[in-house]
Write an enzyme that holds these catalytic residues in place. Sequence first.
Site, PDB file in Angstrom:
ATOM      1  N   TYR A   1     -29.258 -34.862  14.104  1.00 10.87           N
ATOM      2  CA  TYR A   1     -29.457 -35.874  13.461  1.00 10.87           C
ATOM      3  C   TYR A   1     -30.985 -34.869  13.503  1.00 10.87           C
ATOM      4  CZ  TYR A   1     -33.716 -39.045  11.312  1.00 10.87           C
ATOM      5  OH  TYR A   1     -34.519 -39.007  10.786  1.00 10.87           O
TER       6      TYR A   1
ATOM      7  N   GLU B   1     -37.161 -35.113   6.607  1.00  9.28           N
ATOM      8  CA  GLU B   1     -35.295 -35.623   7.673  1.00  9.28           C
ATOM      9  C   GLU B   1     -33.781 -34.751   6.459  1.00  9.28           C
ATOM     10  OE1 GLU B   1     -34.135 -39.986   8.261  1.00  9.28           O
ATOM     11  OE2 GLU B   1     -34.352 -39.272   6.248  1.00  9.28           O
TER      12      GLU B   1
END
Length: 424
Positions: A153, A241
């Site tokens: 991530y 993101e």
Amino acid sequence: MAASIVSQTVARGLRGASANHLFLDKFKCARVSCRRWLNLQEYQSKKLMQESGVTVQRFYVADNAPDALQAAKRLGAKEIVLKAQILAGGRGKGVFDSGLKGGVHLTKDPSVVGELAKKMLGYSLTTKQTPKEGVKVKTVMVAEALDITRETYFAILMDRACNGPVMVGSPQGGMDIEEVADKTPELIFKEVIDIFEGVRDDQALRMAANLGFKGPLERQAADQIKRLYDLFLKVDATQVEVNPLGETPEGQVVCFDAKINFDDNAEFRQKAVFAMDDMSESDPTEMEAAKWDLKYIGLDGNIACFVNGAGLAMATCDIIDLHGGKPANFLDLGGGVKEKQVYEAFKLLTADPKVEAILVNIFGGIVNCAIIANGITKACRELELKVPLVVRLEGGYSTGGATTTTLHPTYALFDSQTKVVFWV
């Protein structure tokens, strides 16, 4: 408890499709919301990343089945992924009204793509995040499917606590970052970015190492991180993101899925980006409200709310709910409102067949209460209001930099011509 549920519903509405902002301290992770109107489809975000040199899967976009089939053949990939393009999550587990299950399909046979696209395009896809009737699919993305050996991530976002952008990463990708932060906070890594220096080489390499990339992949991941920051600045993003930022068996670092949030205030210099805004899935009433700079969110009740300020509007919705009523909407006038906006706001409220009463709750200070009153009486006369209307005005208001009369809620006035109760 019931009251807080209404606030939560409104807050979710204010966020919109791409409005989550992630803020992290050493051990905590939480999402807070800001007003963001720009909605981009997945392929549009990938295109922006591609233009900034970020590695993404090869892909094409099609709006009909023959084009989807040709795109699959042109890719020449070992495996192909076909994705319905809508502004909602959970597509993989969604259902089409054509009978097809799943808005994401993998296949090694390009000839199958045309048939699958035929059952997607023009049909409504229902997921856990769409309305009950689903959302009609107008485009599909035909992309190269890549194996992922490891998922991480990575995000760049604006953090008030740091007065600027920060990088946040975790070797645990492909899942909710909040869950990772809650269960294994030691796996959340954060790097504060100096807005003048940008992402330094040592920062990018340290983040890449913390994400678990090793050997040549560490340098490759660091390069992708720097390119993502370049994109962040280039498009005036508030958040980029990537989940997952993955590693392939062939030794590639690839951004498989990304969400980009943009700063509304930068629209004047990001015209090309904002021109991509997909409004086809937006609520028509919300779109009309946005034209008049009104923040409107439809709810399920029968008492319309007409308020200035998001906090007061949510509190008003909660008070109605607390006393056994149900708000029909959230409508925030904001500050600097004009008479025409008041009139248009009433047109929106009265057009809702569910509305059986209207409550106006205005606190002066950022608005001129006289403008509100004039706009209301005009709307009542011209729109022939058929439902009960209660108006509360309180507080001072500013005109030309000077504060004028302060109103206190001590008595009611009834306008016999418009049948309006003014509580002032």
